[in-house]
Design an enzyme around this catalytic site. Structure first.
Site: not given
Ligand code: PGA
Length: 255
Positions: A104, A176
């Site tokens: 992440h 992401e």
């Molecule tokens: P968020 O986070 O949906 O709060 O933007 C997404 C993530 O960190 O996977």
């Protein structure tokens, strides 16, 4: 029927009691109204401290409605050793994890999770039969410079190259973009994310389990995101930290 993966990481949130209440409510909702959630593959990723309690609250894995999966937010690449403060894949598996989130952007930025480490962690997860959820995404400056596709392909290749087709088959990729994540994140236009998603799909789409999108997903944009041919599911933070928010997203993703 295509399966749509919709999962949430709770990040560093929720007490044990809050985690268990959410888990119990989730199982009850999925069990009571299966038709509402048809075609969706849900997964939840609590804090390490809550894993075992959530595992218990969800009931035996084989009996969980909608094939609900439990994940851990990270795990070390070694099975055991002098790594104070870390947890291993065998430990999170022992606590019930079936999925391991790896790489992440918050881990990459604050905890030195390099491409090399994500590769080690993917292999550790696979060694123990867990499903790696590899997160990739470009920072804002890279996006503005037009380097998004190359950046995410470097991250994905660095972590996944060399895996057998059987191993790749149990990998999830979540695209992401760093600029879209969290409370300071910017909600993406689909045109901004489709390019990197196309690159990931082009190289890995046929070989991995699914490619998901994450970053400022909410009930207002979930349907539009899922309508992109490149998105096979959603990985959600804030909008799914309440059970009602998560259930709404599951219903929007359902057939
Ligand atoms: P968020 O986070 O949906 O709060 O933007 C997404 C993530 O960190 O996977």
């Amino acid at each position: 029927m295509t399966t749509r993966w919709v999962g949430t990481s709770w990040k560093m949130h929720k007490t044990l009691a809050e985690s268990v209440t959410y888990a119990q409510g989730l199982v009850a909702a999925l069990r009571d109204e299966p038709g509402e959630y048809a075609g969706v593959q849900p997964f939840v990723i609590p804090s390490h401290t809550a894993l075992a309690s959530v595992d218990e609250a969800l009931g035996p894995a084989r009996d969980r409605p909608a094939g609900l999966l439990l994940g851990a937010q990270d795990a070390h690449w070694e099975d055991a050793g002098a790594w104070t403060g870390e947890v291993s894949v065998p430990q999170v598996a022992d606590a019930g994890a079936q999925v391991i989130e790896i790489g992440h952007s918050e881990r990459r930025e604050h905890f030195a999770d390099s491409i090399e480490r994500t590769a080690w962690k993917v292999r550790a997860a696979l060694r123990h039969g867990l499903m790696p959820l590899l997160c990739v995404g470009e920072p804002d400056a890279v996006q503005r410079a037009g380097g998004s596709r190359e950046h995410v392909l470097d991250q994905a290749r660095g972590a996944l190259d060399g895996l057998s087709s059987d191993e790749l088959d149990s990998v999830l990729i979540a695209y992401e973009p760093v600029w879209a994540i969290g409370e300071h994140g910017r909600t993406p236009h689909t045109a901004e994310i489709d390019g990197p998603l196309q690159s990931l799909q082009g190289e890995f789409g046929d070989r991995v389990q699914a490619v998901l999108y994450g970053g400022s997903v909410n009930a207002g944009n979930a349907v539009e995101l899922l309508a992109l041919g490149t998105v096979e599911g959603l990985f959600v933070g804030r909008a799914a930290w309440s059970l009602s928010g998560y259930l709404e997203l599951l219903r929007l993703a359902a057939d």
